[in-house]
Design an enzyme around this catalytic site. Sequence first.
Site, PDB file in Angstrom:
ATOM      1  N   TYR A 284       0.804  -1.230   0.000  1.00 22.15           N
ATOM      2  CA  TYR A 284       0.000   0.000   0.000  1.00 22.15           C
ATOM      3  C   TYR A 284       0.835   1.277   0.000  1.00 22.15           C
ATOM      4  O   TYR A 284       0.348   2.349   0.324  1.00 22.15           O
ATOM      5  CB  TYR A 284      -0.949   0.006   1.213  1.00 22.15           C
ATOM      6  CG  TYR A 284      -1.911  -1.162   1.229  1.00 22.15           C
ATOM      7  CD1 TYR A 284      -2.266  -1.834   0.056  1.00 22.15           C
ATOM      8  CD2 TYR A 284      -2.466  -1.606   2.409  1.00 22.15           C
ATOM      9  CE1 TYR A 284      -3.132  -2.915   0.081  1.00 22.15           C
ATOM     10  CE2 TYR A 284      -3.349  -2.685   2.443  1.00 22.15           C
ATOM     11  CZ  TYR A 284      -3.668  -3.332   1.267  1.00 22.15           C
ATOM     12  OH  TYR A 284      -4.528  -4.394   1.281  1.00 22.15           O
TER      13      TYR A 284
ATOM     14  N   ASP B  40     -11.424  -3.152   6.888  1.00 21.48           N
ATOM     15  CA  ASP B  40     -10.082  -3.224   6.296  1.00 21.48           C
ATOM     16  C   ASP B  40      -9.344  -1.925   6.606  1.00 21.48           C
ATOM     17  O   ASP B  40      -9.927  -0.976   7.154  1.00 21.48           O
ATOM     18  CB  ASP B  40     -10.149  -3.481   4.779  1.00 21.48           C
ATOM     19  CG  ASP B  40      -8.941  -4.261   4.264  1.00 21.48           C
ATOM     20  OD1 ASP B  40      -7.809  -3.761   4.423  1.00 21.48           O
ATOM     21  OD2 ASP B  40      -9.123  -5.356   3.711  1.00 21.48           O
TER      22      ASP B  40
ATOM     23  N   GLY C  43     -10.186   0.403   9.657  1.00 25.29           N
ATOM     24  CA  GLY C  43      -9.446   0.224  10.907  1.00 25.29           C
ATOM     25  C   GLY C  43      -8.355  -0.818  10.760  1.00 25.29           C
ATOM     26  O   GLY C  43      -8.246  -1.471   9.717  1.00 25.29           O
ATOM     27  N   ASP C  44      -7.563  -0.929  11.820  1.00 23.17           N
ATOM     28  CA  ASP C  44      -6.460  -1.888  11.834  1.00 23.17           C
ATOM     29  C   ASP C  44      -6.868  -3.036  12.761  1.00 23.17           C
ATOM     30  O   ASP C  44      -7.138  -2.793  13.953  1.00 23.17           O
ATOM     31  CB  ASP C  44      -5.208  -1.161  12.369  1.00 23.17           C
ATOM     32  CG  ASP C  44      -3.987  -2.060  12.367  1.00 23.17           C
ATOM     33  OD1 ASP C  44      -4.126  -3.264  12.652  1.00 23.17           O
ATOM     34  OD2 ASP C  44      -2.894  -1.548  12.095  1.00 23.17           O
ATOM     35  N   PHE C  45      -6.912  -4.265  12.232  1.00 22.17           N
ATOM     36  CA  PHE C  45      -7.448  -5.345  13.072  1.00 22.17           C
ATOM     37  C   PHE C  45      -6.520  -5.753  14.211  1.00 22.17           C
ATOM     38  O   PHE C  45      -6.907  -6.511  15.086  1.00 22.17           O
ATOM     39  CB  PHE C  45      -7.960  -6.541  12.262  1.00 22.17           C
ATOM     40  CG  PHE C  45      -7.028  -7.194  11.267  1.00 22.17           C
ATOM     41  CD1 PHE C  45      -5.773  -7.639  11.608  1.00 22.17           C
ATOM     42  CD2 PHE C  45      -7.491  -7.426   9.963  1.00 22.17           C
ATOM     43  CE1 PHE C  45      -4.957  -8.279  10.684  1.00 22.17           C
ATOM     44  CE2 PHE C  45      -6.675  -8.063   9.022  1.00 22.17           C
ATOM     45  CZ  PHE C  45      -5.398  -8.487   9.387  1.00 22.17           C
TER      46      PHE C  45
ATOM     47  N   HIS D 256      -3.300 -16.995   6.979  1.00 22.91           N
ATOM     48  CA  HIS D 256      -2.031 -17.518   6.436  1.00 22.91           C
ATOM     49  C   HIS D 256      -0.949 -16.436   6.345  1.00 22.91           C
ATOM     50  O   HIS D 256       0.223 -16.747   6.237  1.00 22.91           O
ATOM     51  CB  HIS D 256      -2.248 -18.159   5.045  1.00 22.91           C
ATOM     52  CG  HIS D 256      -2.418 -17.151   3.958  1.00 22.91           C
ATOM     53  ND1 HIS D 256      -3.649 -16.636   3.603  1.00 22.91           N
ATOM     54  CD2 HIS D 256      -1.521 -16.513   3.171  1.00 22.91           C
ATOM     55  CE1 HIS D 256      -3.486 -15.745   2.644  1.00 22.91           C
ATOM     56  NE2 HIS D 256      -2.206 -15.648   2.361  1.00 22.91           N
ATOM     57  N   ASP D 257      -1.367 -15.159   6.374  1.00 23.52           N
ATOM     58  CA  ASP D 257      -0.393 -14.069   6.237  1.00 23.52           C
ATOM     59  C   ASP D 257       0.418 -13.821   7.500  1.00 23.52           C
ATOM     60  O   ASP D 257       1.370 -13.040   7.465  1.00 23.52           O
ATOM     61  CB  ASP D 257      -1.124 -12.749   5.900  1.00 23.52           C
ATOM     62  CG  ASP D 257      -1.351 -12.593   4.403  1.00 23.52           C
ATOM     63  OD1 ASP D 257      -0.534 -13.097   3.627  1.00 23.52           O
ATOM     64  OD2 ASP D 257      -2.359 -11.965   4.030  1.00 23.52           O
TER      65      ASP D 257
HETATM   66  N1  SAM Z   1     -10.335 -11.239   2.543  1.00 24.17           N
HETATM   67  C1  SAM Z   1     -10.023 -10.747   1.210  1.00 24.17           C
HETATM   68  C2  SAM Z   1     -10.198 -11.851   0.189  1.00 24.17           C
HETATM   69  O1  SAM Z   1     -10.230 -13.033   0.549  1.00 24.17           O
HETATM   70  O2  SAM Z   1     -10.320 -11.506  -0.983  1.00 24.17           O
HETATM   71  C3  SAM Z   1      -8.645 -10.134   1.103  1.00 24.17           C
HETATM   72  C4  SAM Z   1      -7.480 -10.982   1.537  1.00 24.17           C
HETATM   73  S1  SAM Z   1      -5.917 -10.148   1.443  1.00 24.17           S
HETATM   74  C5  SAM Z   1      -4.785 -11.483   1.357  1.00 24.17           C
HETATM   75  C6  SAM Z   1      -5.651  -9.564   3.088  1.00 24.17           C
HETATM   76  C7  SAM Z   1      -6.511  -8.363   3.447  1.00 24.17           C
HETATM   77  O3  SAM Z   1      -6.269  -8.014   4.829  1.00 24.17           O
HETATM   78  C8  SAM Z   1      -6.177  -7.133   2.628  1.00 24.17           C
HETATM   79  O4  SAM Z   1      -7.357  -6.568   2.128  1.00 24.17           O
HETATM   80  C9  SAM Z   1      -5.493  -6.209   3.621  1.00 24.17           C
HETATM   81  O5  SAM Z   1      -5.684  -4.834   3.350  1.00 24.17           O
HETATM   82  C10 SAM Z   1      -6.150  -6.615   4.916  1.00 24.17           C
HETATM   83  N2  SAM Z   1      -5.319  -6.270   6.089  1.00 24.17           N
HETATM   84  C11 SAM Z   1      -4.006  -6.542   6.272  1.00 24.17           C
HETATM   85  N3  SAM Z   1      -3.583  -6.087   7.467  1.00 24.17           N
HETATM   86  C12 SAM Z   1      -4.653  -5.509   8.042  1.00 24.17           C
HETATM   87  C13 SAM Z   1      -4.854  -4.869   9.296  1.00 24.17           C
HETATM   88  N4  SAM Z   1      -3.859  -4.750  10.181  1.00 24.17           N
HETATM   89  N5  SAM Z   1      -6.093  -4.406   9.580  1.00 24.17           N
HETATM   90  C14 SAM Z   1      -7.118  -4.519   8.691  1.00 24.17           C
HETATM   91  N6  SAM Z   1      -6.989  -5.141   7.491  1.00 24.17           N
HETATM   92  C15 SAM Z   1      -5.771  -5.630   7.170  1.00 24.17           C
END
Ligand code: SAM
Length: 350
Positions: free
Chosen positions: A147, A210, A235-237, A255-256
């Site tokens: 981003y 998100d 927001g930030d999860f 998985h991330d």
């Molecule tokens: N869930 C969606 C899908 O299956 O198409 C998107 C998956 S993508 C791999 C991971 C998502 O998590 C992204 O949209 C990213 O912006 C969001 N994300 C990552 N870190 C985040 C955070 N700390 N707070 C909120 N969202 C977050």
Amino acid sequence: MECSRQHIPHSIISLLNGFKASKTLFTASKLKVFDVLNSSNSLTLEEVAGQINASVLGTERLLEAAVSLGLLEWVKQQNTSVYRNTEQASRFLVSDSPESLNGYILHCNDMVWPLFSHLENAVREGTSQHERAFGKKNEEVFQDAFYSKDEVKIRFMDAMHSIARVTGKDVATAFELSPYKTACDIGGCTGAMAYEFTKAHPGLSVIVFDLPQVIEMRRHFQPKETDDRVSFVAGDFFKDDLPKADLYILARILHDWSDEKLHVLLSKLSKMCTPGCGLLVSEIFLDEERKRPSRALLQALSMTEGKQRSPTEYSDVLEKHGFTPKHIKHTDNLLDAMLFVKEDPNDKRT
Ligand code: SAM
């Protein structure tokens, strides 16, 4: 003397050539070959070369390779030969088709390919290769890598959007969800998955949660028919309060992250959930021996801090936070799904 054909290691030969095939698909997509053939139905070599602004010789090599891979057809028409998209290319490779994988293909070309070209270093060092590949330190994968610039962000969102549109319906219909009225799609990105959930479950509303940088760009990806049962919260999860819901969706999120980060997120979710709340995890599930599917293990090679897990590994992490696995669905699509339910902590079995 005839060389015995059975000794030719076909699977190794096709692995050896696999990267050339991938790059042929990526380059044809990047140069918009499938789009120009879609608008004109069929074109001669010279017409394709003219429309994609490339040399005739180079275009001929690319189109012939694409024909050999089953992506294009080359047919005689009157006195000339023309190229056409195959049925599969029209459905999945044309950039504005409803099931297009174009966004994900361009992400693989622009983001994943450079990372894979440093795989040796990734293996030696056990670290992400963002700095080598893109000249930029990657402290936090989403904020710093995906981003940092609008153009890169839109491309990443487009990649997520295209996979979610292709898999969303199978994930949304994997389980009977009528007891749930409000869902929150954690890291729900463009909302593509959320719209599939509201389509499949008429009594359900979905909040997409998100990062602010993603939510502000959501309008680029809204479907033609909007649905007021889908709403967006930024927001930030890991840091911010999460919206209240009785079903939480985590699609391609867990998985991330490392086990430590999962515990931060899952303990927040556990606090939000009353007994009976659902948690739907959608991921590529590894088999219990961690051998397949190979696409999950290949994806892990360029991951920053996350890891691929089996259903038992996901259950072990989630059970620590009071979520019990209830159902699993192998969808035969790109993502599988598991439904967990929050147990009553007073309802301890002896
Ligand atoms: N869930 C969606 C899908 O299956 O198409 C998107 C998956 S993508 C791999 C991971 C998502 O998590 C992204 O949209 C990213 O912006 C969001 N994300 C990552 N870190 C985040 C955070 N700390 N707070 C909120 N969202 C977050």
